[in-house]
Motif scaffolding. Structure first.
Motif, PDB file in Angstrom:
ATOM      1  N   ASN A  10       0.829  -1.207   0.000  1.00 54.51           N
ATOM      2  CA  ASN A  10       0.000   0.000   0.000  1.00 54.51           C
ATOM      3  C   ASN A  10       0.870   1.267   0.000  1.00 54.51           C
ATOM      4  O   ASN A  10       1.696   1.463   0.889  1.00 54.51           O
ATOM      5  N   GLU A  11       0.677   2.098  -0.995  1.00 55.49           N
ATOM      6  CA  GLU A  11       1.490   3.320  -1.116  1.00 55.49           C
ATOM      7  C   GLU A  11       1.240   4.289   0.034  1.00 55.49           C
ATOM      8  O   GLU A  11       2.151   5.004   0.447  1.00 55.49           O
ATOM      9  N   ALA A  12       0.007   4.337   0.521  1.00 54.90           N
ATOM     10  CA  ALA A  12      -0.321   5.321   1.565  1.00 54.90           C
ATOM     11  C   ALA A  12      -1.326   4.713   2.544  1.00 54.90           C
ATOM     12  O   ALA A  12      -2.510   5.072   2.518  1.00 54.90           O
TER      13      ALA A  12
ATOM     14  N   TRP B 181      -0.828   0.769  -5.249  1.00 54.80           N
ATOM     15  CA  TRP B 181       0.324   0.041  -4.734  1.00 54.80           C
ATOM     16  C   TRP B 181       1.570   0.886  -4.952  1.00 54.80           C
ATOM     17  O   TRP B 181       1.558   1.848  -5.718  1.00 54.80           O
ATOM     18  N   CYS B 182       2.635   0.515  -4.263  1.00 48.76           N
ATOM     19  CA  CYS B 182       3.888   1.260  -4.365  1.00 48.76           C
ATOM     20  C   CYS B 182       4.696   0.721  -5.540  1.00 48.76           C
ATOM     21  O   CYS B 182       5.078  -0.445  -5.549  1.00 48.76           O
ATOM     22  N   PRO B 183       4.979   1.569  -6.538  1.00 50.71           N
ATOM     23  CA  PRO B 183       5.733   1.086  -7.700  1.00 50.71           C
ATOM     24  C   PRO B 183       7.185   0.748  -7.375  1.00 50.71           C
ATOM     25  O   PRO B 183       7.858   0.103  -8.177  1.00 50.71           O
ATOM     26  N   ASN B 184       7.640   1.163  -6.199  1.00 52.24           N
ATOM     27  CA  ASN B 184       9.024   0.871  -5.793  1.00 52.24           C
ATOM     28  C   ASN B 184       9.121  -0.275  -4.790  1.00 52.24           C
ATOM     29  O   ASN B 184      10.214  -0.567  -4.301  1.00 52.24           O
TER      30      ASN B 184
ATOM     31  N   GLN C 243       3.983   8.952  -2.106  1.00 49.18           N
ATOM     32  CA  GLN C 243       3.749   9.258  -0.689  1.00 49.18           C
ATOM     33  C   GLN C 243       4.547   8.410   0.286  1.00 49.18           C
ATOM     34  O   GLN C 243       4.769   8.829   1.409  1.00 49.18           O
ATOM     35  N   CYS C 244       4.941   7.220  -0.100  1.00 49.01           N
ATOM     36  CA  CYS C 244       5.626   6.351   0.873  1.00 49.01           C
ATOM     37  C   CYS C 244       7.092   6.767   0.982  1.00 49.01           C
ATOM     38  O   CYS C 244       7.593   7.509   0.145  1.00 49.01           O
ATOM     39  N   PRO C 245       7.799   6.298   2.001  1.00 47.72           N
ATOM     40  CA  PRO C 245       9.202   6.691   2.162  1.00 47.72           C
ATOM     41  C   PRO C 245      10.088   6.313   0.969  1.00 47.72           C
ATOM     42  O   PRO C 245      11.039   7.014   0.651  1.00 47.72           O
ATOM     43  N   ARG C 246       9.756   5.204   0.275  1.00 47.20           N
ATOM     44  CA  ARG C 246      10.551   4.808  -0.900  1.00 47.20           C
ATOM     45  C   ARG C 246      10.353   5.776  -2.069  1.00 47.20           C
ATOM     46  O   ARG C 246      11.251   5.975  -2.883  1.00 47.20           O
ATOM     47  N   CYS C 247       9.150   6.340  -2.186  1.00 47.20           N
ATOM     48  CA  CYS C 247       8.791   7.131  -3.382  1.00 47.20           C
ATOM     49  C   CYS C 247       8.899   8.639  -3.171  1.00 47.20           C
ATOM     50  O   CYS C 247       9.049   9.394  -4.140  1.00 47.20           O
ATOM     51  N   LYS C 248       8.782   9.059  -1.926  1.00 43.70           N
ATOM     52  CA  LYS C 248       8.780  10.493  -1.624  1.00 43.70           C
ATOM     53  C   LYS C 248      10.019  11.164  -2.212  1.00 43.70           C
ATOM     54  O   LYS C 248      11.120  10.647  -2.092  1.00 43.70           O
TER      55      LYS C 248
HETATM   56 ZN   LIG Z   1       6.086   3.984  -2.838  1.00 45.78          ZN
END
Ligand SMILES: [Zn+2]
Length: 311
Positions: free
Chosen positions: A89-91, A107-110, A146-151
């Motif tokens: 979950n991205e957020a 979903w989180c693309p990373n 939004q997630c720490p990987r993508c921010k």
């Molecule tokens: Zn992400």
């Protein structure tokens, strides 16, 4: 199932249609590789194969859809994938009741595991439908970065990464055709709404993804012009303009598309977004009791689109 068989085996051929895109099947297929993500009432593999055969016999190409990246929730609840794999979950802390975000978890693309899992599902889905094309959805992605990987990464780059990872599998490994909705590739300056174009900085992904993807350019409201039809062809994509339930809008979209057509123009895609049983019956000329007031409008628009785009 009989409704889908009727649609593919009788109704679509009688209207001269040559493609059927199955939007509802991706979340409801009996995946053996990841049974935890199977939604309610999955279609049987044997039934999918029967539909594939029926399509072939009737000169119709069939593409299943697996909604990728966005549209991972329904009425504020996560879909099967995020419910079973909340780590994707991205957020997770986003208030899904706010601002019509109820259907829009992503979903989180990373996430390092997400592509492997989704590609397993895609393989089973495409094999089940014996499909040489897949629609990957990717419309209305609002929750991104939004997630720490993508921010900190631009949304266009995150979106393009998701597209490119899927393309590598669907086109690169499987040699199949990849189709996607086009809204995240369109700049806000075209005057479209935030739903049918990007108001969240994903639009420059248009220059970061392979141009052999078929872009389904959906616009449901009447406008004088649909500048995306020309724009996407100029960017090198095959374009499949898509309308819905308003006759005047369908008429104008087909008119603009014909006026702007290059060798990249594929025709007209009639979206339906109604229950398939009622759709198939009404398209076959029966009158159906249904609470969905869109059914008769959609039926007229499917017929109109077939007529306008067919000659
Ligand atoms: Zn992400």
């Amino acid at each position: 199932m009989p409704a889908l068989a009727r649609l593919i085996g009788a109704v679509a051929p009688s209207l001269g249609l040559n493609w059927v895109i199955l939007t509802g099947v991706g979340g409801h297929f009996p995946y053996r590789s990841h049974p935890e993500v199977v939604g309610a009432d999955p279609i049987a593999v044997a039934a999918a194969r029967r539909l594939a055969r029926l399509a072939r016999e009737n000169g119709i190409r069939l593409a299943p859809t697996y909604n990728c990246l966005g549209h991972q929730s329904f009425r504020e609840k996560p879909g099967a994938l995020l419910r079973c794999h909340p780590e994707f979950n991205e957020a997770p802390d986003l208030d899904m009741t706010a601002f019509e975000f109820d259907n829009f978890m992503s979903w989180c693309p990373n996430h390092p595991e997400v592509n492997r899992l989704v590609c397993d599902l895609i393989d089973e889905l495409m094999d089940g439908f014996e499909a040489d094309a897949l629609h990957v959805g990717m419309d209305e992605v609002f929750v991104i970065g939004q997630c720490p990987r993508c921010k900190g990464t631009p949304p266009a780059e995150l979106f393009a990464k998701a597209v490119n990872d899927l393309h590598e599998h669907v086109v690169g490994r499987r040699g199949a055709e990849m189709q996607m909705w086009g809204d995240r590739l369109l700049p806000p300056t075209f005057g479209y709404s935030m739903w049918e174009s990007s108001h969240n900085q994903t639009e420059s992904a248009v220059d970061l993804i392979p141009t052999d993807i078929v872009v389904c350019d959906w616009h449901y409201e009447l406008k004088d012009d649909y500048p995306s039809v020309r724009y996407l062809q100029e960017k090198g994509f095959r374009v499949w303009p898509a309308g819905w339930n308003e006759e005047a809008a369908v008429r104008r979209l087909v008119e603009v598309s014909r006026g702007e057509a290059t060798e990249k123009m594929l025709g007209y895609l009639a979206t339906t977004w109604v229950e398939v049983g009622a759709l198939a019956a009404e398209l076959a000329g029966e009158t159906v009791e249904t609470d969905d007031r869109d059914v008769p409008k959609v039926v007229s628009c499917v017929r109109l689109g077939a007529e306008l785009a067919g000659d």
